[in-house]
Design an enzyme around this catalytic site. Sequence first.
Site, PDB file in Angstrom:
ATOM      1  N   LYS A  60     -78.241  61.953 -24.520  1.00 14.75           N
ATOM      2  CA  LYS A  60     -77.705  62.022 -25.884  1.00 14.75           C
ATOM      3  C   LYS A  60     -76.514  61.080 -25.955  1.00 14.75           C
ATOM      4  O   LYS A  60     -75.569  61.220 -25.174  1.00 14.75           O
ATOM      5  CB  LYS A  60     -77.250  63.433 -26.222  1.00 14.75           C
ATOM      6  CG  LYS A  60     -78.360  64.362 -26.637  1.00 14.75           C
ATOM      7  CD  LYS A  60     -77.745  65.613 -27.237  1.00 14.75           C
ATOM      8  CE  LYS A  60     -78.767  66.659 -27.544  1.00 14.75           C
ATOM      9  NZ  LYS A  60     -78.157  67.901 -28.055  1.00 14.75           N
ATOM     10  N   HIS A 114     -71.548  75.872 -29.093  1.00 17.65           N
ATOM     11  CA  HIS A 114     -71.233  74.583 -29.702  1.00 17.65           C
ATOM     12  C   HIS A 114     -71.207  74.586 -31.224  1.00 17.65           C
ATOM     13  O   HIS A 114     -70.555  73.736 -31.821  1.00 17.65           O
ATOM     14  CB  HIS A 114     -72.192  73.503 -29.181  1.00 17.65           C
ATOM     15  CG  HIS A 114     -71.824  73.015 -27.810  1.00 17.65           C
ATOM     16  ND1 HIS A 114     -71.810  73.853 -26.708  1.00 17.65           N
ATOM     17  CD2 HIS A 114     -71.428  71.800 -27.350  1.00 17.65           C
ATOM     18  CE1 HIS A 114     -71.440  73.161 -25.642  1.00 17.65           C
ATOM     19  NE2 HIS A 114     -71.208  71.920 -26.006  1.00 17.65           N
ATOM     20  N   ASN A 158     -76.591  74.263 -26.268  1.00 13.28           N
ATOM     21  CA  ASN A 158     -75.579  74.271 -27.330  1.00 13.28           C
ATOM     22  C   ASN A 158     -74.847  75.608 -27.425  1.00 13.28           C
ATOM     23  O   ASN A 158     -74.142  75.847 -28.404  1.00 13.28           O
ATOM     24  CB  ASN A 158     -76.239  73.957 -28.681  1.00 13.28           C
ATOM     25  CG  ASN A 158     -76.820  72.560 -28.716  1.00 13.28           C
ATOM     26  OD1 ASN A 158     -76.276  71.651 -28.085  1.00 13.28           O
ATOM     27  ND2 ASN A 158     -77.918  72.379 -29.410  1.00 13.28           N
ATOM     28  N   ARG A 218     -84.037  73.042 -25.158  1.00 17.00           N
ATOM     29  CA  ARG A 218     -82.815  72.271 -24.849  1.00 17.00           C
ATOM     30  C   ARG A 218     -81.650  72.764 -25.713  1.00 17.00           C
ATOM     31  O   ARG A 218     -80.489  72.651 -25.326  1.00 17.00           O
ATOM     32  CB  ARG A 218     -83.054  70.775 -25.065  1.00 17.00           C
ATOM     33  CG  ARG A 218     -81.812  69.943 -24.747  1.00 17.00           C
ATOM     34  CD  ARG A 218     -82.051  68.449 -24.648  1.00 17.00           C
ATOM     35  NE  ARG A 218     -80.783  67.766 -24.377  1.00 17.00           N
ATOM     36  CZ  ARG A 218     -80.663  66.503 -24.051  1.00 17.00           C
ATOM     37  NH1 ARG A 218     -81.740  65.750 -23.938  1.00 17.00           N
ATOM     38  NH2 ARG A 218     -79.486  65.979 -23.829  1.00 17.00           N
ATOM     39  N   HIS A 250     -62.623  69.124 -26.431  1.00 17.72           N
ATOM     40  CA  HIS A 250     -63.984  69.626 -26.628  1.00 17.72           C
ATOM     41  C   HIS A 250     -64.291  70.866 -25.772  1.00 17.72           C
ATOM     42  O   HIS A 250     -64.789  71.868 -26.278  1.00 17.72           O
ATOM     43  CB  HIS A 250     -64.983  68.504 -26.344  1.00 17.72           C
ATOM     44  CG  HIS A 250     -66.414  68.921 -26.482  1.00 17.72           C
ATOM     45  ND1 HIS A 250     -66.999  69.163 -27.698  1.00 17.72           N
ATOM     46  CD2 HIS A 250     -67.370  69.169 -25.551  1.00 17.72           C
ATOM     47  CE1 HIS A 250     -68.256  69.542 -27.513  1.00 17.72           C
ATOM     48  NE2 HIS A 250     -68.509  69.543 -26.217  1.00 17.72           N
ATOM     49  N   ARG A 302     -81.518  45.712 -29.082  1.00 18.25           N
ATOM     50  CA  ARG A 302     -82.577  46.740 -29.231  1.00 18.25           C
ATOM     51  C   ARG A 302     -82.779  47.575 -27.965  1.00 18.25           C
ATOM     52  O   ARG A 302     -83.855  48.080 -27.706  1.00 18.25           O
ATOM     53  CB  ARG A 302     -83.905  46.107 -29.641  1.00 18.25           C
ATOM     54  CG  ARG A 302     -83.830  45.408 -30.974  1.00 18.25           C
ATOM     55  CD  ARG A 302     -85.179  45.198 -31.583  1.00 18.25           C
ATOM     56  NE  ARG A 302     -85.031  44.531 -32.854  1.00 18.25           N
ATOM     57  CZ  ARG A 302     -84.956  43.214 -33.009  1.00 18.25           C
ATOM     58  NH1 ARG A 302     -85.047  42.425 -31.958  1.00 18.25           N
ATOM     59  NH2 ARG A 302     -84.808  42.707 -34.199  1.00 18.25           N
ATOM     60  N   LYS A 320     -79.142  71.321 -15.975  1.00 15.98           N
ATOM     61  CA  LYS A 320     -79.312  70.446 -17.147  1.00 15.98           C
ATOM     62  C   LYS A 320     -80.550  69.571 -16.985  1.00 15.98           C
ATOM     63  O   LYS A 320     -81.318  69.383 -17.935  1.00 15.98           O
ATOM     64  CB  LYS A 320     -78.057  69.589 -17.368  1.00 15.98           C
ATOM     65  CG  LYS A 320     -78.244  68.656 -18.555  1.00 15.98           C
ATOM     66  CD  LYS A 320     -77.065  68.535 -19.456  1.00 15.98           C
ATOM     67  CE  LYS A 320     -77.458  67.780 -20.728  1.00 15.98           C
ATOM     68  NZ  LYS A 320     -76.320  67.330 -21.502  1.00 15.98           N
ATOM     69  N   HIS A 362     -67.977  72.947 -32.606  1.00 18.76           N
ATOM     70  CA  HIS A 362     -67.919  71.750 -33.449  1.00 18.76           C
ATOM     71  C   HIS A 362     -67.160  72.032 -34.746  1.00 18.76           C
ATOM     72  O   HIS A 362     -66.438  71.168 -35.250  1.00 18.76           O
ATOM     73  CB  HIS A 362     -69.330  71.234 -33.733  1.00 18.76           C
ATOM     74  CG  HIS A 362     -69.949  70.571 -32.532  1.00 18.76           C
ATOM     75  ND1 HIS A 362     -71.266  70.141 -32.493  1.00 18.76           N
ATOM     76  CD2 HIS A 362     -69.441  70.272 -31.321  1.00 18.76           C
ATOM     77  CE1 HIS A 362     -71.519  69.612 -31.306  1.00 18.76           C
ATOM     78  NE2 HIS A 362     -70.433  69.672 -30.574  1.00 18.76           N
TER      79      HIS A 362
HETATM   80  P1  NAD Z   1     -62.815  62.213 -22.631  1.00 16.73           P
HETATM   81  O1  NAD Z   1     -63.883  61.263 -22.353  1.00 16.73           O
HETATM   82  O2  NAD Z   1     -61.995  62.002 -23.867  1.00 16.73           O
HETATM   83  O3  NAD Z   1     -61.832  62.294 -21.385  1.00 16.73           O
HETATM   84  C1  NAD Z   1     -60.717  63.156 -21.450  1.00 16.73           C
HETATM   85  C2  NAD Z   1     -59.433  62.439 -21.030  1.00 16.73           C
HETATM   86  O4  NAD Z   1     -59.414  62.321 -19.625  1.00 16.73           O
HETATM   87  C3  NAD Z   1     -59.265  61.029 -21.578  1.00 16.73           C
HETATM   88  O5  NAD Z   1     -57.932  60.878 -21.973  1.00 16.73           O
HETATM   89  C4  NAD Z   1     -59.569  60.144 -20.372  1.00 16.73           C
HETATM   90  O6  NAD Z   1     -58.856  58.927 -20.423  1.00 16.73           O
HETATM   91  C5  NAD Z   1     -59.099  60.994 -19.239  1.00 16.73           C
HETATM   92  N1  NAD Z   1     -59.803  60.772 -17.976  1.00 16.73           N
HETATM   93  C6  NAD Z   1     -61.139  60.663 -17.801  1.00 16.73           C
HETATM   94  N2  NAD Z   1     -61.425  60.610 -16.509  1.00 16.73           N
HETATM   95  C7  NAD Z   1     -60.252  60.664 -15.827  1.00 16.73           C
HETATM   96  C8  NAD Z   1     -59.911  60.681 -14.447  1.00 16.73           C
HETATM   97  N3  NAD Z   1     -60.839  60.672 -13.498  1.00 16.73           N
HETATM   98  N4  NAD Z   1     -58.609  60.735 -14.127  1.00 16.73           N
HETATM   99  C9  NAD Z   1     -57.650  60.805 -15.089  1.00 16.73           C
HETATM  100  N5  NAD Z   1     -57.913  60.821 -16.414  1.00 16.73           N
HETATM  101  C10 NAD Z   1     -59.214  60.754 -16.778  1.00 16.73           C
HETATM  102  O7  NAD Z   1     -63.346  63.721 -22.760  1.00 16.73           O
HETATM  103  P2  NAD Z   1     -64.540  64.533 -22.083  1.00 16.73           P
HETATM  104  O8  NAD Z   1     -64.098  65.920 -22.140  1.00 16.73           O
HETATM  105  O9  NAD Z   1     -64.985  63.944 -20.805  1.00 16.73           O
HETATM  106  O10 NAD Z   1     -65.748  64.296 -23.090  1.00 16.73           O
HETATM  107  C11 NAD Z   1     -65.738  64.875 -24.356  1.00 16.73           C
HETATM  108  C12 NAD Z   1     -66.812  64.195 -25.186  1.00 16.73           C
HETATM  109  O11 NAD Z   1     -68.084  64.414 -24.593  1.00 16.73           O
HETATM  110  C13 NAD Z   1     -66.895  64.736 -26.604  1.00 16.73           C
HETATM  111  O12 NAD Z   1     -66.920  63.653 -27.492  1.00 16.73           O
HETATM  112  C14 NAD Z   1     -68.222  65.466 -26.635  1.00 16.73           C
HETATM  113  O13 NAD Z   1     -68.817  65.453 -27.908  1.00 16.73           O
HETATM  114  C15 NAD Z   1     -69.015  64.687 -25.637  1.00 16.73           C
HETATM  115  N6  NAD Z   1     -70.157  65.424 -25.067  1.00 16.73           N
HETATM  116  C16 NAD Z   1     -71.360  64.802 -25.064  1.00 16.73           C
HETATM  117  C17 NAD Z   1     -72.465  65.431 -24.516  1.00 16.73           C
HETATM  118  C18 NAD Z   1     -73.771  64.713 -24.449  1.00 16.73           C
HETATM  119  O14 NAD Z   1     -74.785  65.338 -24.080  1.00 16.73           O
HETATM  120  N7  NAD Z   1     -73.832  63.449 -24.741  1.00 16.73           N
HETATM  121  C19 NAD Z   1     -72.332  66.703 -23.961  1.00 16.73           C
HETATM  122  C20 NAD Z   1     -71.070  67.312 -23.968  1.00 16.73           C
HETATM  123  C21 NAD Z   1     -69.987  66.655 -24.526  1.00 16.73           C
END
Ligand code: NAD
Length: 380
Positions: free
Chosen positions: A154, A258, A255, A251, A277, A132, A237, A262
């Site tokens: 998020k 986005h 987006n 907030r 992304h 929880r 942010k 998406h």
């Molecule tokens: P990811 O987490 O898939 O990382 C991208 C790639 O980089 C992966 O293959 C990972 O293994 C590699 N990687 C990560 N760090 C590394 C490093 N230091 N050195 C070498 N390789 C590395 O992708 P991302 O772009 O970081 O995140 C995308 C995700 O974030 C999406 O799912 C998106 O929906 C989410 N997101 C969430 C929010 C939120 O507010 N929660 C905001 C924006 C995006």
Amino acid sequence: MTQAKPAPSGALQTVHVALGARAYDIVIGRGALAEAGSRIAQLAPGGKAAIVTDARVGALYGQRLADDLSRAGLRPTLVSVPPGEGSKSFPRLIEVCDAILAARIERGDLVVALGGGVIGDLAGFAAAITRRGLRFVQIPTTLLAQVDSSVGGKTGINSAHGKNLVGAFHQPSLVIADTALLDSLSEREFRAGYAEVVKYGLIDDPAFFAWCETNAEAIFGPGPARDHAVAVSCRAKAAVVARDEREDGDRALLNLGHTFAHALERATGYDGSRLVHGEAVAIGMALAFRFSAMQGLCPQEDAARVGVHLASLGLPTRLQDVPGGIGTAETLVEAMAQDKKVKRGELTFILARGIGRSFIARGVAAADVRDFLVGELAGA
Ligand code: NAD
């Protein structure tokens, strides 16, 4: 607004997220990871920590972090999932929750998310629902995660019905953004994260956008410009999240791009080899500005300037830039209708009156969006 000057190389910066009982710090800079053990140990002295990571990041930094936590008196367990968007899924969530329970992480202990946005979202959601609610620490390792996903609470996974549709608001207790970790990031992933940096300028900080235009090359390098870009983004942010933690109001500006993004990710089946992304966000922001211009809201020159800057760094800005195609305007509008930024069937977009002048546009007619996308697909 943009803070004046980049901090000198090597200095760590702290951005505070002012959320009352859920307030926390973001520690930013080269070498910040070296302090992870002592900072995390302060949160749970002598406690246990489940480090959730992906196989790629784990191989690079997992053991180093585990050793550091051990030296600080914590008892770490490494939990690894495959890299990529596919890990934001129910099967992986179950695996991670079970691994956290198997490591006997109790309410006073911690989950540590070591990775990009995928790991932060997945591990954060696992922390939100296991026992929880467990406290968690974000150690973002991609530019995108450092400037966006690790801050704001998020968390979640994807569903067959769309992206991020199953999740929870769960704020981290601490974020450690070591910009040196970005040295090992692929150029493509760095570039994708850069789209989210530019986003903060486009929302409400035209001076920051202009600074990005001048300093983009330096941001891609390991110097103080990169740290500055991360710190400005985090400050922006943090300010929005402190005002509107649950996205009841402005907030939603975060987006920008986005709703289009998406839909594009959905149309490509979340296939990161075709579109990651941040690339989808780059196209989405360029589309949002061109749509705004078409609606007579935004000067054409501003829309063009956005597209030119993103494209100059090798980011995609047009639907045609997605390898393999993305279907029809109708299927994209259909995908947008599934997005959670839809209220009572009306499309909500973040549109712009100019660079740094974005606003929430509710009740946008789907027919206008479809006509716009038909024109875009035709190369108009
Ligand atoms: P990811 O987490 O898939 O990382 C991208 C790639 O980089 C992966 O293959 C990972 O293994 C590699 N990687 C990560 N760090 C590394 C490093 N230091 N050195 C070498 N390789 C590395 O992708 P991302 O772009 O970081 O995140 C995308 C995700 O974030 C999406 O799912 C998106 O929906 C989410 N997101 C969430 C929010 C939120 O507010 N929660 C905001 C924006 C995006």
